[in-house]
Enzyme design. Sequence first.
Site: not given
Ligand code: GSH
Length: 364
Positions: A53, A223
């Site tokens: 990530c 994204y």
């Molecule tokens: N705005 C958040 C975004 C974090 C994020 O979107 N992480 C993704 C991984 S790249 C995630 O864990 N997604 C899980 C999901 O969408 O359920 C940050 O910058 O911390």
Amino acid sequence: MAAAARSTALADVSKRGAFVRTVSPFRKCVSSEPDAKHPPESQRYHLYVSHACPWANRAVIVAALKKLSPKHLSISVVHPTWQRTRPDDPEDTHCGWAFASESDAPFTSPSGFGSFACKDVVPDTVNNCKFVRDLYDLSLSKLTDEERSAFPAQVRFTVPILWDKKLGVIVNNESSEIIRMLNTEFDNLEGVDTSLDLYPEAKRAAIDEANEWIYDGINNGVYKCGFATSQEAYEEAYNNLYESLNRLEKLLTDSPYVAGDTLTEVDVRLFVTLARFDDVYTVYFKATGGAIRTDFPAILNYCRRLCQLHPEIAQSINSEHIRVHYYTSHPVLNHYAVVPIGRGIEPFLSEPFQPVPLYFIPTR
Ligand SMILES: N[C@@H](CCC(=O)N[C@@H](CS)C(=O)NCC(=O)O)C(=O)O
């Protein structure tokens, strides 16, 4: 209650098919102010990350650059392939991050294909959870009614997470804020690199300005390309992405770092997207307008500078986790979980970087 929301970021799409990222809901701070609820203490906090990530990668880099991890800050690393998080409930089809030990059997994709080793993972020794979702449930159950009513209906179970071991709650799950805390709030602990300030007062206006267009066009821009569900939304995101990359290419032709002559948080925030660009975003997210190693020489040179002058940045890249995660975790985008052969960015970073300005343009 908020914990009932069970989809992932892939569902965050507007009526016209554009990806709209959900706001991170846990926004408390570790603070050295007197009477702070989460004061800085050695080994009180834990970072939950994925090496795949980009947002979590920011936190890993800053923790390492500041010499916080592992001495003061412990870290768990999830398996790159999402799993069903309630495998015994046929009604609950949510897929998300899962913990594993290196000795565990390989995982298959949520659609049941492939075999993905439990390599470079670190289990959850703090809460012994099986899934990141469980950490959110634990933390959500401790909210007061008033706090809960202020929470969004949709909670995404994302990483990174900054966890308070003493209070047993998530402090913050927004990477841009976690890296600011790591940058300053732990500076009184022994051995922390206090000489490094990634958000120095004098450069704040320049950093804020760059963060804004780089986040919109590049970090979140990839994204928006990859998760768009309409042609129109994809093309808009694509154009914005390549306009931003061209702007960056120009900037880095004359400047060693985005905000001048020293490393700042904007470089950390940017690099994590660049490191995933060629192997993943050019294919999986349909960013077909050019790759870093072939089409953006100044950006490539900048990646080399970052990795050679700041080895913690190079050490944080795990190209296998990166490829395996993206290509195996979203059956709706890649049902059979076939992972393209990738070269990783690492082999391209060892060539010596050139000083800037990169090109000598004679005046006549
Ligand atoms: N705005 C958040 C975004 C974090 C994020 O979107 N992480 C993704 C991984 S790249 C995630 O864990 N997604 C899980 C999901 O969408 O359920 C940050 O910058 O911390």
